[in-house]
Design an enzyme around this catalytic site. Structure first.
Site, short mmCIF file in Angstrom:
data_model
loop_
_atom_site.label_atom_id
_atom_site.label_comp_id
_atom_site.label_asym_id
_atom_site.label_seq_id
_atom_site.Cartn_x
_atom_site.Cartn_y
_atom_site.Cartn_z
N TYR A 104 0.86 -1.20 0.00
CA TYR A 104 0.00 0.00 0.00
C TYR A 104 0.89 1.24 0.00
O TYR A 104 1.88 1.31 0.73
CB TYR A 104 -0.89 0.00 1.24
CG TYR A 104 -1.72 1.26 1.41
CD1 TYR A 104 -3.01 1.34 0.91
CD2 TYR A 104 -1.20 2.37 2.07
CE1 TYR A 104 -3.77 2.49 1.07
CE2 TYR A 104 -1.94 3.53 2.22
CZ TYR A 104 -3.22 3.59 1.72
OH TYR A 104 -3.97 4.74 1.86
N GLU A 144 -3.58 7.64 -3.89
CA GLU A 144 -3.54 6.33 -3.23
C GLU A 144 -3.39 5.24 -4.27
O GLU A 144 -4.11 5.20 -5.26
CB GLU A 144 -4.81 6.11 -2.42
CG GLU A 144 -4.85 4.79 -1.67
CD GLU A 144 -6.13 4.61 -0.89
OE1 GLU A 144 -6.08 4.51 0.35
OE2 GLU A 144 -7.21 4.58 -1.53
#
Length: 396
Positions: free
Chosen positions: A109, A197
């Protein structure tokens, strides 16, 4: 302002972030054609809506033949996807992104966000990619790495390397990882994005680093200098009321309640919504008409609020400083007459020329409920809402 996954990927590719091969489709036939154009024997069909958690809602399908791609496209196009981010109303999928399947060795991530508390950019990473970062923060906060970036200096190489090593990236892939991380930061900085993101950012068996998903959110106040970004807006994914408000130059956010609000000033609007909830009601919207609430602008605001079929009563709360209460009162009276408003209306005026404004409303002959204080206004509009609901149920 939100954009679609495929748009974010196109942007990031320009900044050196590697993507899997893919193409956009607006029809079933186009989806199959895109799959034919992409090498390999596995394709991923992704619904393009402004929301995360698409996979849980059935919006991402892995296909191993062109026939499966066709079936997936038929199922997704025109379908309303409901996620925890869209709310119960959901969002309709009108386009698909067809992407080559990727052999994943590891998921990580990576995100960049504006941290307003520290007035810096925060880079967040985790070796546990593919999970919702909020849930990961609750269940395993130690798995989240945070690095703060001073905007005046920018992201330094040592910070990018520190993040790469923290994510468990092998030294043989370090240069590629640093290039990817710095490319993401430059995209955020150069394009006035609030959030960037990538979840997941994957390491492949071929030792590549590929962004399998991408999300970017932009500062609407900076769109005047980001024309290319502004053109990416998809109004079909935005509340139609908010689109109409933007065209009228009004600040509007649709909510789930049934008490419509028209207020001048963002702070007063927030306080008014709090008072409505304290009195037992639920606001249907945030609407700041600003300092120049002319009669025409006031009528536009009324029409915008009343376009929401959930609204059972309406509250106008104006503190006149730059404005004048008599101007506001004239606009309210004109709007009620022109619209032929049937719903209960509570008006609270304060500030410049308040006595004249109250006189105009009192002599209008319209069934407008007046209030002297914010608390009084909130209580009266909730009471009026309750009476309107009772009457609609045929109790009275």
């Amino acid at each position: 302002m939100n954009i679609h996954e495929y748009q974010a990927k196109e942007i990031l590719a320009e900044y050196g972030v590697k993507m899997a091969e893919g193409g956009l489709a607006y029809s079933v036939e186009e989806a199959v054609q895109r799959a034919r154009e992409i090498d390999g024997d596995v394709w991923v069909v992704k619904a393009q809506i402004h929301s995360g958690a698409r996979g849980k809602a059935g919006g991402i399908k892995v296909c191993k033949s062109h026939a499966e791609v066709e079936k997936a496209a038929e199922e997704l196009l025109g379908r309303k996807l409901v996620t925890h981010q869209t709310g119960p109303s959901g969002k309709v999928c009108s386009r698909l992104y067809i992407e080559a399947g990727t052999q994943i060795a590891k998921e990580i991530y990576l995100s960049f966000m504006i941290d307003r508390v520290s007035e810096r950019v925060i880079m967040i990473g985790s070796a546990q990619g593919g999970m919702e970062i909020e849930k990961l923060a609750e269940t395993n906060p130690q798995a989240i790495i945070k690095i703060y970036i001073e905007p005046a200096v920018g992201l330094q190489d040592f910070q990018a390397r520190k993040m790469a090593f923290a994510l468990g990236i092998d030294s043989s892939q370090l240069n590629h990882a640093v290039k990817t991380i710095k490319g993401c930061y430059r995209a955020l900085r150069n394009l006035d994005a609030n959030t960037l993101e990538i979840n997941p950012l994957v390491l492949t068996h071929k030792h590549e680093i590929i962004a399998l998903d991408a999300k970017m959110v932009f500062d609407e106040n900076a769109l005047f200098r980001q024309h290319k970004i502004a053109e990416l807006r998809d109004n079909s994914q935005v509340d139609s009321r908010e689109v109409a408000a933007a065209e009228a130059g009004l600040s509007y956010v649709g909510l789930e309640g049934d008490i419509g609000c028209m207020i001048n000033g963002a702070g007063l609007a927030m306080a008014t919504m709090d008072m409505i909830k304290l009195a037992g009601g639920e606001p249907a919207n945030f609407l700041d008409v600003g300092g120049g609430a002319s009669a025409e602008r006031t009528e536009k605001a009324f029409r915008l609020v009343l376009a929401d079929s959930n609204v059972k009563a309406m509250l106008v709360n104006i503190f006149a400083g730059i404005n004048r209460c008599d101007w506001i009162a004239e606009g309210v009276v004109q709007a009620v007459k022109n619209i032929d408003m049937k719903l209960p209306l509570v008006v609270r005026l304060s500030g410049t020329n308040v006595e004249e404004g109250q006189r105009i409303i009192a002599e209008s002959g319209l069934p407008i409920i007046t209030a002297d204080t914010l608390a009084d206004a909130a209580e009266k509009v909730v009471h009026a809402r309750n009476e309107a609901i009772t009457k609609s149920l045929g109790v009275l």
